[in-house]
Design a protein around this motif. Structure first.
Motif, short mmCIF file in Angstrom:
data_model
loop_
_atom_site.label_atom_id
_atom_site.label_comp_id
_atom_site.label_asym_id
_atom_site.label_seq_id
_atom_site.Cartn_x
_atom_site.Cartn_y
_atom_site.Cartn_z
N UNK A 24 -11.46 48.61 45.87
CA UNK A 24 -12.24 48.42 47.09
C UNK A 24 -11.42 47.86 48.25
N UNK A 25 -10.20 47.39 47.97
CA UNK A 25 -9.32 46.85 49.01
C UNK A 25 -9.06 47.92 50.06
N UNK A 26 -9.32 47.61 51.32
CA UNK A 26 -9.03 48.54 52.41
C UNK A 26 -7.58 48.40 52.81
N UNK A 27 -6.95 49.55 53.06
CA UNK A 27 -5.53 49.59 53.35
C UNK A 27 -5.21 50.52 54.51
N UNK A 28 -4.12 50.21 55.18
CA UNK A 28 -3.57 51.10 56.21
C UNK A 28 -2.25 51.64 55.67
N UNK A 41 -5.82 46.12 55.47
CA UNK A 41 -6.37 46.22 56.82
C UNK A 41 -7.89 46.25 56.71
N UNK A 42 -8.53 45.35 57.39
CA UNK A 42 -10.00 45.31 57.32
C UNK A 42 -10.64 46.57 57.89
N UNK A 43 -9.88 47.32 58.68
CA UNK A 43 -10.40 48.57 59.23
C UNK A 43 -9.65 49.78 58.67
N UNK A 44 -8.83 49.55 57.64
CA UNK A 44 -8.03 50.63 57.07
C UNK A 44 -8.88 51.72 56.45
#
Length: 109
Positions: A24-28, A41-44
Protein backbone atom coordinates in the motif's frame (compact mmCIF):
# COMPACT_ATOMS: atom_id res chain seq x y z
CA UNK A 1 20.03 -8.32 -6.96
CA UNK A 2 16.59 -9.09 -8.21
CA UNK A 3 14.91 -10.30 -11.37
CA UNK A 4 11.99 -8.55 -12.97
CA UNK A 5 9.12 -10.94 -13.68
CA UNK A 6 7.06 -11.09 -16.90
CA UNK A 7 4.63 -8.50 -15.49
CA UNK A 8 7.39 -6.01 -14.70
CA UNK A 9 7.37 -6.62 -10.94
CA UNK A 10 10.13 -7.40 -8.51
CA UNK A 11 9.81 -8.91 -5.05
CA UNK A 12 12.63 -8.06 -2.72
CA UNK A 13 11.03 -8.30 0.70
CA UNK A 14 14.17 -7.88 2.81
CA UNK A 15 15.13 -4.68 1.06
CA UNK A 16 11.64 -3.22 1.26
CA UNK A 17 11.30 -4.27 4.91
CA UNK A 18 14.61 -2.56 5.71
CA UNK A 19 13.06 0.60 4.29
CA UNK A 20 9.86 -0.05 6.32
CA UNK A 21 7.86 0.03 3.08
CA UNK A 22 4.66 -1.98 3.46
CA UNK A 23 2.00 -3.07 0.97
CA UNK A 24 0.00 0.00 0.00
CA UNK A 25 3.04 2.31 0.24
CA UNK A 26 2.72 5.06 -2.36
CA UNK A 27 5.84 5.66 -4.41
CA UNK A 28 7.22 7.95 -7.08
CA UNK A 29 9.49 6.57 -9.82
CA UNK A 30 11.91 8.65 -11.86
CA UNK A 31 14.24 7.60 -14.66
CA UNK A 32 17.60 9.34 -14.27
CA UNK A 33 20.61 8.53 -16.49
CA UNK A 34 19.32 5.04 -17.29
CA UNK A 35 18.49 4.20 -13.68
CA UNK A 36 15.11 3.98 -11.96
CA UNK A 37 14.93 5.91 -8.69
CA UNK A 38 12.09 5.02 -6.31
CA UNK A 39 11.03 7.13 -3.32
CA UNK A 40 7.99 7.30 -1.07
CA UNK A 41 5.50 9.97 -2.08
CA UNK A 42 2.13 10.70 -0.55
CA UNK A 43 0.90 11.56 -4.04
CA UNK A 44 2.92 8.90 -5.88
CA UNK A 45 1.01 6.98 -8.54
CA UNK A 46 2.82 3.69 -7.86
CA UNK A 47 1.94 1.39 -4.97
CA UNK A 48 3.48 -1.73 -3.43
CA UNK A 49 0.94 -4.48 -4.05
CA UNK A 50 -0.59 -6.73 -1.40
CA UNK A 51 2.42 -9.09 -1.68
CA UNK A 52 4.94 -6.28 -1.30
CA UNK A 53 5.91 -6.34 -4.98
CA UNK A 54 6.69 -3.22 -6.95
CA UNK A 55 5.53 -2.95 -10.56
CA UNK A 56 7.87 -1.01 -12.82
CA UNK A 57 5.99 0.63 -15.69
CA UNK A 58 6.85 -0.61 -19.18
CA UNK A 59 7.91 2.89 -20.26
CA UNK A 60 10.48 3.13 -17.45
CA UNK A 61 11.74 -0.42 -18.10
CA UNK A 62 12.10 0.31 -21.82
CA UNK A 63 13.93 3.59 -21.22
CA UNK A 64 16.44 1.73 -19.03
CA UNK A 65 16.73 -1.45 -21.08
CA UNK A 66 15.31 -3.66 -18.33
CA UNK A 67 13.87 -6.92 -19.62
CA UNK A 68 11.98 -9.64 -17.74
CA UNK A 69 14.14 -12.37 -16.29
CA UNK A 70 17.38 -10.42 -16.44
CA UNK A 71 19.05 -9.35 -13.20
CA UNK A 72 19.02 -5.82 -11.88
CA UNK A 73 21.06 -4.46 -8.99
CA UNK A 74 19.09 -2.74 -6.25
CA UNK A 75 20.82 -0.17 -4.08
CA UNK A 76 18.93 1.28 -1.14
CA UNK A 77 19.56 4.13 1.24
CA UNK A 78 17.48 3.71 4.37
CA UNK A 79 18.13 7.26 5.67
CA UNK A 80 17.21 8.70 2.27
CA UNK A 81 14.29 6.27 1.81
CA UNK A 82 15.41 5.64 -1.75
CA UNK A 83 15.95 2.61 -3.98
CA UNK A 84 17.97 2.87 -7.17
CA UNK A 85 17.44 0.12 -9.74
CA UNK A 86 20.47 -0.50 -11.95
CA UNK A 87 20.00 -2.45 -15.20
CA UNK A 88 22.66 -5.08 -15.89
CA UNK A 89 24.11 -3.09 -18.80
CA UNK A 90 24.69 -0.05 -16.57
CA UNK A 91 26.39 -2.18 -13.92
CA UNK A 92 28.63 -3.80 -16.55
CA UNK A 93 29.58 -0.38 -17.95
CA UNK A 94 30.33 1.02 -14.47
CA UNK A 95 32.49 -1.97 -13.60
CA UNK A 96 34.34 -1.85 -16.93
CA UNK A 97 35.10 1.83 -16.44
CA UNK A 98 36.16 1.28 -12.82
CA UNK A 99 38.55 -1.53 -13.68
CA UNK A 100 39.92 0.27 -16.72
CA UNK A 101 40.73 3.19 -14.43
CA UNK A 102 42.27 0.91 -11.84
CA UNK A 103 44.29 -1.14 -14.30
CA UNK A 104 45.18 1.69 -16.68
CA UNK A 105 43.41 0.19 -19.67
CA UNK A 106 41.14 1.78 -22.26
CA UNK A 107 37.54 2.57 -21.49
CA UNK A 108 34.91 0.70 -23.48
CA UNK A 109 31.72 2.64 -24.14
Amino acid sequence: MARIDRSGRFHERRLLQALSWLPGQQLALDVIHGLIVVRPSSTGPHVLDHRGALHLPAAARNMCGINPGLPVVLAASVPEQTVVIHPEKVVARLLATHYADQLGGPHER
